[in-house]
Write a protein that holds these residues in place. Structure first.
Motif, PDB file in Angstrom:
ATOM      1  N   TYR A  37       0.862  -1.170   0.000  1.00 45.39           N
ATOM      2  CA  TYR A  37       0.000   0.000   0.000  1.00 45.39           C
ATOM      3  C   TYR A  37       0.904   1.227   0.000  1.00 45.39           C
ATOM      4  O   TYR A  37       2.081   1.143   0.316  1.00 45.39           O
ATOM      5  N   ARG A  38       0.326   2.364  -0.357  1.00 41.59           N
ATOM      6  CA  ARG A  38       1.100   3.602  -0.302  1.00 41.59           C
ATOM      7  C   ARG A  38       0.218   4.751   0.163  1.00 41.59           C
ATOM      8  O   ARG A  38      -1.006   4.728  -0.005  1.00 41.59           O
ATOM      9  N   GLN A  39       0.893   5.731   0.749  1.00 39.27           N
ATOM     10  CA  GLN A  39       0.184   6.916   1.219  1.00 39.27           C
ATOM     11  C   GLN A  39       1.065   8.130   0.994  1.00 39.27           C
ATOM     12  O   GLN A  39       2.221   8.165   1.430  1.00 39.27           O
ATOM     13  N   GLU A  44      -5.399   9.336   1.233  1.00 42.09           N
ATOM     14  CA  GLU A  44      -5.626   8.129   2.005  1.00 42.09           C
ATOM     15  C   GLU A  44      -4.668   7.028   1.531  1.00 42.09           C
ATOM     16  O   GLU A  44      -4.177   7.054   0.395  1.00 42.09           O
ATOM     17  N   ARG A  45      -4.446   6.075   2.403  1.00 41.31           N
ATOM     18  CA  ARG A  45      -3.627   4.927   2.029  1.00 41.31           C
ATOM     19  C   ARG A  45      -4.378   4.122   0.963  1.00 41.31           C
ATOM     20  O   ARG A  45      -5.577   3.865   1.099  1.00 41.31           O
ATOM     21  N   GLU A  46      -3.669   3.732  -0.088  1.00 45.69           N
ATOM     22  CA  GLU A  46      -4.304   2.977  -1.159  1.00 45.69           C
ATOM     23  C   GLU A  46      -3.526   1.698  -1.446  1.00 45.69           C
ATOM     24  O   GLU A  46      -2.300   1.639  -1.280  1.00 45.69           O
ATOM     25  N   TYR A  93       5.551   3.694   1.207  1.00 43.74           N
ATOM     26  CA  TYR A  93       5.021   2.394   0.810  1.00 43.74           C
ATOM     27  C   TYR A  93       5.049   1.452   2.014  1.00 43.74           C
ATOM     28  O   TYR A  93       6.084   1.311   2.692  1.00 43.74           O
ATOM     29  N   TYR A  94       3.916   0.819   2.261  1.00 40.23           N
ATOM     30  CA  TYR A  94       3.755  -0.071   3.407  1.00 40.23           C
ATOM     31  C   TYR A  94       3.510  -1.501   2.950  1.00 40.23           C
ATOM     32  O   TYR A  94       2.676  -1.753   2.074  1.00 40.23           O
ATOM     33  N   TRP A 111       1.252  -4.856   9.463  1.00 43.22           N
ATOM     34  CA  TRP A 111       1.768  -3.777   8.620  1.00 43.22           C
ATOM     35  C   TRP A 111       3.230  -3.510   8.936  1.00 43.22           C
ATOM     36  O   TRP A 111       3.652  -3.574  10.093  1.00 43.22           O
ATOM     37  N   GLY A 114       6.856   1.126   6.908  1.00 45.06           N
ATOM     38  CA  GLY A 114       6.837   1.977   5.729  1.00 45.06           C
ATOM     39  C   GLY A 114       8.222   2.346   5.240  1.00 45.06           C
ATOM     40  O   GLY A 114       9.162   2.485   6.031  1.00 45.06           O
TER      41      GLY A 114
END
Length: 121
Positions: A37-39, A44-46, A93-94, A111, A114
């Motif tokens: 995921y990325r923010q 918002e995180r996507e 990026y997570y 998670w 990041g």
């Protein structure tokens, strides 16, 4: 408990490439899915990309054809190969892992902390 260790972020010029890695360790019976995921600031995180234990792949439309997610031979590692990077890919990026820690446990969601990817000239 499960720990996720991410690596591979950094500064890259537009059009360049980076490879992110995420290794999961700890009490793991089975991994259901691994993803990235990325923010970015103000957003918002996507979901960027996701791979299931059955090999199903999902990508956000904006990265299709440029990014590729894969799992390592040991299966507790996930990679994100990012090519043709654009400034709009700049984000933290997570790594995300969905797993079971034993055969009868419910699904657990972990998670990483990041890793920053900056695309800039």
């Amino acid at each position: 408990q499960v720990q996720l260790v991410e690596s591979g972020g950094g500064l890259v010029q537009p059009g360049g490439s980076l490879r992110l890695s995420c290794a999961a360790s700890g009490t793991i019976f089975s991994i259901v899915a691994m993803g990235w995921y990325r923010q970015s600031p103000g957003n918002e995180r996507e979901l960027v990309a996701r791979i299931t234990s059955g090999g199903m792949l999902n990508y956000v439309d904006s990265v299709k054809g440029r990014f590729a997610i894969s799992r390592g031979n040991g299966k507790n590692t996930v990679y994100l190969q990012m090519n043709s990077l654009k400034p709009e890919d700049t984000a933290v990026y997570y790594c995300n892992v969905v797993l079971r820690s034993d055969p009868v446990s419910k699904l657990e969601d972990y998670w990483g902390k990041g890793t920053l990817v900056t695309v800039s000239s």
